[in-house]
Design a protein around this motif. Structure first.
Motif, PDB file in Angstrom:
ATOM      1  N   LEU A   1     -42.537   2.099  12.553  1.00 22.50           N
ATOM      2  CA  LEU A   1     -41.849   2.364  14.003  1.00 22.50           C
ATOM      3  C   LEU A   1     -41.560   2.301  14.786  1.00 22.50           C
ATOM      4  O   LEU A   1     -41.779   0.994  14.889  1.00 22.50           O
ATOM      5  N   ASN A   2     -40.566   2.441  15.916  1.00 24.63           N
ATOM      6  CA  ASN A   2     -39.897   1.436  16.875  1.00 24.63           C
ATOM      7  C   ASN A   2     -41.341   1.665  17.759  1.00 24.63           C
ATOM      8  O   ASN A   2     -42.072   2.303  18.497  1.00 24.63           O
ATOM      9  N   ASN A   3     -41.220  -0.026  18.493  1.00 27.18           N
ATOM     10  CA  ASN A   3     -41.977   0.047  19.795  1.00 27.18           C
ATOM     11  C   ASN A   3     -41.094   0.910  21.000  1.00 27.18           C
ATOM     12  O   ASN A   3     -40.271   0.486  21.008  1.00 27.18           O
TER      13      ASN A   3
ATOM     14  N   HIS B   1     -43.311   3.298  27.132  1.00 24.83           N
ATOM     15  CA  HIS B   1     -45.145   3.455  27.583  1.00 24.83           C
ATOM     16  C   HIS B   1     -44.728   5.660  26.242  1.00 24.83           C
ATOM     17  O   HIS B   1     -43.709   4.806  25.614  1.00 24.83           O
ATOM     18  N   ARG B   2     -45.901   6.237  26.027  1.00 25.63           N
ATOM     19  CA  ARG B   2     -46.003   6.178  25.170  1.00 25.63           C
ATOM     20  C   ARG B   2     -45.804   7.930  26.355  1.00 25.63           C
ATOM     21  O   ARG B   2     -46.703   9.283  25.524  1.00 25.63           O
ATOM     22  N   ASN B   3     -44.615   8.134  26.935  1.00 24.29           N
ATOM     23  CA  ASN B   3     -45.741   9.508  27.803  1.00 24.29           C
ATOM     24  C   ASN B   3     -43.601  10.501  26.730  1.00 24.29           C
ATOM     25  O   ASN B   3     -43.039   9.934  26.702  1.00 24.29           O
ATOM     26  N   VAL B   4     -43.917  11.921  26.692  1.00 24.26           N
ATOM     27  CA  VAL B   4     -43.213  12.887  26.781  1.00 24.26           C
ATOM     28  C   VAL B   4     -43.027  13.812  27.928  1.00 24.26           C
ATOM     29  O   VAL B   4     -43.719  14.136  28.048  1.00 24.26           O
ATOM     30  N   PHE B   5     -41.993  14.167  27.904  1.00 25.02           N
ATOM     31  CA  PHE B   5     -40.732  15.438  28.837  1.00 25.02           C
ATOM     32  C   PHE B   5     -40.417  16.373  27.842  1.00 25.02           C
ATOM     33  O   PHE B   5     -39.809  15.833  27.163  1.00 25.02           O
TER      34      PHE B   5
ATOM     35  N   ILE C   1     -37.806  18.074  23.673  1.00 24.46           N
ATOM     36  CA  ILE C   1     -38.493  17.148  23.921  1.00 24.46           C
ATOM     37  C   ILE C   1     -38.663  15.805  24.292  1.00 24.46           C
ATOM     38  O   ILE C   1     -38.286  15.239  23.182  1.00 24.46           O
ATOM     39  N   ILE C   2     -38.440  15.232  25.080  1.00 22.74           N
ATOM     40  CA  ILE C   2     -37.890  14.017  25.584  1.00 22.74           C
ATOM     41  C   ILE C   2     -38.674  12.676  25.025  1.00 22.74           C
ATOM     42  O   ILE C   2     -39.417  12.686  25.696  1.00 22.74           O
ATOM     43  N   SER C   3     -38.553  11.929  24.533  1.00 23.51           N
ATOM     44  CA  SER C   3     -39.361  10.615  24.325  1.00 23.51           C
ATOM     45  C   SER C   3     -38.640   9.748  24.653  1.00 23.51           C
ATOM     46  O   SER C   3     -37.391   9.595  25.050  1.00 23.51           O
ATOM     47  N   ALA C   4     -40.130   8.010  24.543  1.00 25.44           N
ATOM     48  CA  ALA C   4     -39.387   7.081  25.229  1.00 25.44           C
ATOM     49  C   ALA C   4     -38.263   6.429  24.072  1.00 25.44           C
ATOM     50  O   ALA C   4     -38.643   6.340  22.848  1.00 25.44           O
ATOM     51  N   LYS C   5     -36.907   5.706  24.872  1.00 23.29           N
ATOM     52  CA  LYS C   5     -36.050   4.991  23.436  1.00 23.29           C
ATOM     53  C   LYS C   5     -37.010   4.077  23.625  1.00 23.29           C
ATOM     54  O   LYS C   5     -38.090   2.872  23.995  1.00 23.29           O
ATOM     55  N   PRO C   6     -36.758   2.418  22.294  1.00 22.07           N
ATOM     56  CA  PRO C   6     -36.936   1.964  21.566  1.00 22.07           C
ATOM     57  C   PRO C   6     -37.229   0.866  23.030  1.00 22.07           C
ATOM     58  O   PRO C   6     -36.325   0.723  23.991  1.00 22.07           O
TER      59      PRO C   6
ATOM     60  N   GLN D   1     -46.101  14.643  29.643  1.00 19.68           N
ATOM     61  CA  GLN D   1     -47.505  14.085  29.170  1.00 19.68           C
ATOM     62  C   GLN D   1     -47.367  12.755  27.863  1.00 19.68           C
ATOM     63  O   GLN D   1     -46.578  12.096  28.338  1.00 19.68           O
TER      64      GLN D   1
ATOM     65  N   ILE E   1     -35.475   9.773  23.180  1.00 18.06           N
ATOM     66  CA  ILE E   1     -35.097  10.386  22.261  1.00 18.06           C
ATOM     67  C   ILE E   1     -35.508  11.890  21.830  1.00 18.06           C
ATOM     68  O   ILE E   1     -36.598  12.538  22.804  1.00 18.06           O
TER      69      ILE E   1
END
Lengths: 341, 341, 341, 341
Positions: free
Chosen positions: A259-261, A264-268, A274-279, B257, C274
């Motif tokens: 998967l993409n790097n 950071h590993r944060n999730v909002f 539920i939003i996580s970081a782009k690559p 998170q 994402i």
């Protein structure tokens, strides 16, 4: 140089973006290596890098690097159209060679450069850095260890965050030589075998100017591997969410996905989802570890007098594949790689 | 040193594990900084690091570092019980100070060291590196920007991969001083305010020897914040799947998170399930970016004559919290932090 | 009824939201069961449900259900303050009993209802449906099978999407009885043992009207388990991203986590990040599977004359815990559950 | 039937696996619908289902269903080679028709069945249930709403958990007709347009017996869409980790991905990695929601006299695509769909 000597002393040819990266990597991170000379036709560029990293010799002429008897190895970071010439000259000067990809767009040019290397008996490593990415490397290790059994399907997704300027497109050799070539290399690396047949589909969907420049910006390439597996590569010049670098290999014993790097590993979690970081956005961030690891591997290969992990032949085959893909696209038919190889 | 000078010249006091990290970071990565002296009572340790990174001055006596007029700043990496003494001596020598956490276990000792810093007018930054972790820093930025509205709940999970040896446990000051202290700092950092009351629950579930040494190995601490929010920290000395460093902050506008970092982003799908990578195993891998960023920030604060991002008071408060937690555990009751502060 | 008969014939007492769910579940999905009678003081509500699901007998009086000799079992879905009375009456009428939670807020009331059940020798199951949720059930199975070794830490996150109206808050018995009671039950279920001590922290952060009604809307409860493990429950009356129902159990052999269920498994990658789906918004969607499974289990227990999976004692203990938590919050101290039990 | 009447009365033709599913769905879940007749040449199969769901009329002859004047609509669940004949007969009997896919393998056979439907003026819906899957439906909604801008790339992964028995393979019409046909339909559904050209790659990698039966078990199909986008479908007859049903659509404005559904949302973190649940294993579990939703949609279309969401033409086009893919595989060249259509 003789194996096991303390330090491999590099001369860098070309002080552009990738030349600077290798200068920094060798000076700051790579063990048992140093940079003692750098050359660039734009002498100020060479000087800037020399001064930043304390490189003692600096010149506008690559011959000064090759003639320096203290230089054990060169890193060729000049423009692609000079690679083959530089390889030949460096081989004749008895220097070990790390050369950026691709060697050339023309197979006969590649072949005479490789012959010079062969004759001189120096080491040559081609800069297909993605093999050294921790994600992809771990996938390869898993496949080689039998984790997925016999490979059946390969899928590579490789999409850039922004298209290059149209001026660059015109001199890039085309998308298959400029962008897909990395994926051709990774495909061979992961599967551990060559491709026998290629079918390429392409379109201009991102930017009409790219089409006017005679290139495509969107592609799907089907690969038939010697081991019977079937693969696809999909490319786009513009993914709005960033640099998309994923792959998966499916086999009789399971599937490995990379998967993409992300930065950071944060999730909002909010009202909108539920939003996580782009690559990671840019290839320098995404693949920095691999630039270090490929140079470590080159230094180790020279010092221990072992084969380099990306040989001249490994540098030639993706060019063969790019030629086949280009022909397939033009002629709207699957092309046997043996037609070209 | 005068602000805006070219380079901040460091002397490092202590050449153990963390001293080596700071030496490497400053020598190889941090801009506008160099290491010109290093001292350790075990002189061979100092020499090894000096030779590895080309540090010109090396000694068995920290006084040699403080007396060197070319040293602008010191990084205090000696054992915890010497931190306060070193801070005082460095302040009196007019050196700016980066000091590893915690300053001391005793508030009066901390207070006299901070008074010496105040009197000398030098900069002091305490090594609470996790504030500089890209994950946690981005969470803090999000909260400060109002992304989650008013914070209501905080959850920190902080679990080590392996317990320390029992001999270490005896001199560690106890789990709250040795391990939870990082979480106390992060709790204040994220919420942007202090804690008023603490309730600590603890148990010996991992290793009976830890209990025999008078400590606990498993804990849950409840924190009552000045802003009305409620937080919990859970700690374990041994997570079989690795170094578990997660947190979440929940508020009126959503939740942020932070998940674990992993060595790669590969996923294996097999007959036994869908398997992804365990967290990075060791704090050096997990928090390496933060060691670089905290030192970058210190160098910048000194050069620009700005406040450091982790002040002496920021170093004192987590000790207050650890004292409160220890008392709560012993007396089985919630403890007002004002009892201690 | 005699064990192994074809069909368990239900009478439903109460045709509100949960009564309708059980009517639908039994009529449409549960095997070997039917509904033959329904009663509600609001007769039109009973009639509506009867007509929708083809229930032959309908009444405004629950006695009509109990006096119907064809009724084998009742599902008590009336308001909480009538549960104990209904249990007693149903037991005296010789009907097997499925009763919604909680039995009552007062332990002596609970105890006399349970005594009536005991005397009558009928089956009783309390409607702690979350034990039958596929996620939580699989976690329990994993723990019971030793997958995580000895449990050390438990974390339950249980947050509602919207607070109830203030009028409801006033008659709800308070957050610990109305909301946390499910988490108290799941805590016991997962750990397979009771809690010995409880410390509760609470705050009014969501809605001041809830505070004016004498209740809290945000809570963190620390649980000390008989097996030595420590747990926390965190509750909020309002999570802007939806119904947040997660938990994790950490032990010597690993960790089991249960994440949120979502309406679909799609992910959007765009310029803003994402984005994946929010949790299922409402308890009816989130826990529908569990309503079916608990009723299946009840029917099976009656038909095979086996113990029900959620006994009267299992219904009593979470009330004990809610009383302890309420006292802890009021008296700002940890409370021994044995004070109440 | 006349539009808006209370209840749509179904007759089911074929009481095999899919016939039973539709019987259950219509009897238990779908609103405003009932099953009043069922027929199967194996009369005991019809009887079993009739008795289980209380279907009053049961027969060994499909004509009995068609001749029943109370039957408003039929669900054709017989073997594929009878579909066209049944459609024609049902149309002539004036019944609305829900028919399982594919209509037939031969376009002229399909065309005459569709002509009969047209002439009779009855409704026809083809059982491409995956369009009604909540994941895929939400992807389609997102694309139609412009969430990803103009579509550029489509990737469908569709892999079965186990290959069918070789005996079945021989009569299945081949992998493209039996398995990929669903993906052909979803491709059209998602992109909202037809495919102009197809290139198919295939291999026998899973089971040699499948090859001996004249079929393939692994395939990659490249699709050229009318809107300029390029798509790929990859299929395998055996994914050791279960039923793999993922897709992604990439466009100028972003990407929508649909991941696998799982039986629970639990994650185990252990010494061997972080392990989450495999996909739902079987198509009945994975697509049960879609079987309900497609029937709901059919009932609604008939009752409100609206077009059905999967028309006869929608049933024909995937067969065209399967023919094109088969020809492409055989002739090792891309095939224009217009050659077949």
């Amino acid at each position: 140089m003789s194996p096991n000597s303390e330090n491999l002393r590099f001369g860098i040819i070309g002080a552009g973006r990738i030349g600077k990266i290798h200068a920094q990597t060798i000076c700051k991170v790579v063990s048992n290596a140093s940079v003692i000379a750098i050359a660039d036709p734009v002498e100020s560029a060479a000087q800037e890098t020399a001064s930043k990293f304390g490189i003692p010799h600096c010149s506008a002429h690559f011959e000064d690097v090759l003639n320096n008897p203290d230089v054990d190895a060169v890193a060729i970071c000049s423009s692609t159209n000079t690679h083959a010439e530089m390889i030949t000259a460096a081989a004749e000067a008895g220097k070990h060679i790390f050369c950026e990809k691709p060697i050339a767009y023309d197979l006969s040019v590649i072949d005479s450069a490789l012959a010079a290397v062969e004759k001189a008996g120096v080491k040559l490593q081609i800069g297909f850095n993605r093999r050294f990415d921790p994600n992809f490397h771990a996938v390869r290790e898993g496949i080689a260890a039998g984790q997925i059994g016999a490979p059946h399907l390969l899928r590579i997704t490789s999409r850039d965050p922004e298209p290059p300027p149209p001026a660059y497109v015109k001199v890039s050799g085309g998308m298959f030589f400029d962008m897909t070539i990395h994926d051709f290399d990774i495909a061979r690396y992961l599967m551990g075998c060559n491709v026998t047949r290629i079918f390429a589909a392409g379109a201009v969907l991102v930017d009409e100017e790219i089409g006017q420049a005679g290139d495509i910006d969107t592609a799907v390439v089907t690969l038939f591997f010697e081991n019977g597996a079937i693969g696809t590569i999909d490319n786009s010049r513009k993914a709005i969410y960033g640099y998309d670098q994923r792959l998966e290999v499916f086999g009789s014993g399971g599937m490995l996905q990379s998967l993409n790097n992300t930065p950071h590993r944060n999730v909002f979690s909010g009202a909108g989802g539920i939003i996580s970081a782009k690559p990671l956005y840019f290839f320098l961030e995404r693949y920095m570890d691999s630039f270090i690891a490929e140079m470590d591997a080159f230094v180790k290969a020279v010092r221990l007098d072992q084969p380099t992990p990306v040989s001249g032949a490994d540098g030639r085959e993706p060019v063969v594949m790019a030629i086949a893909a280009t022909r397939s696209l033009k002629e709207k038919r699957p092309v046997e790689v043996s037609e070209i190889r």
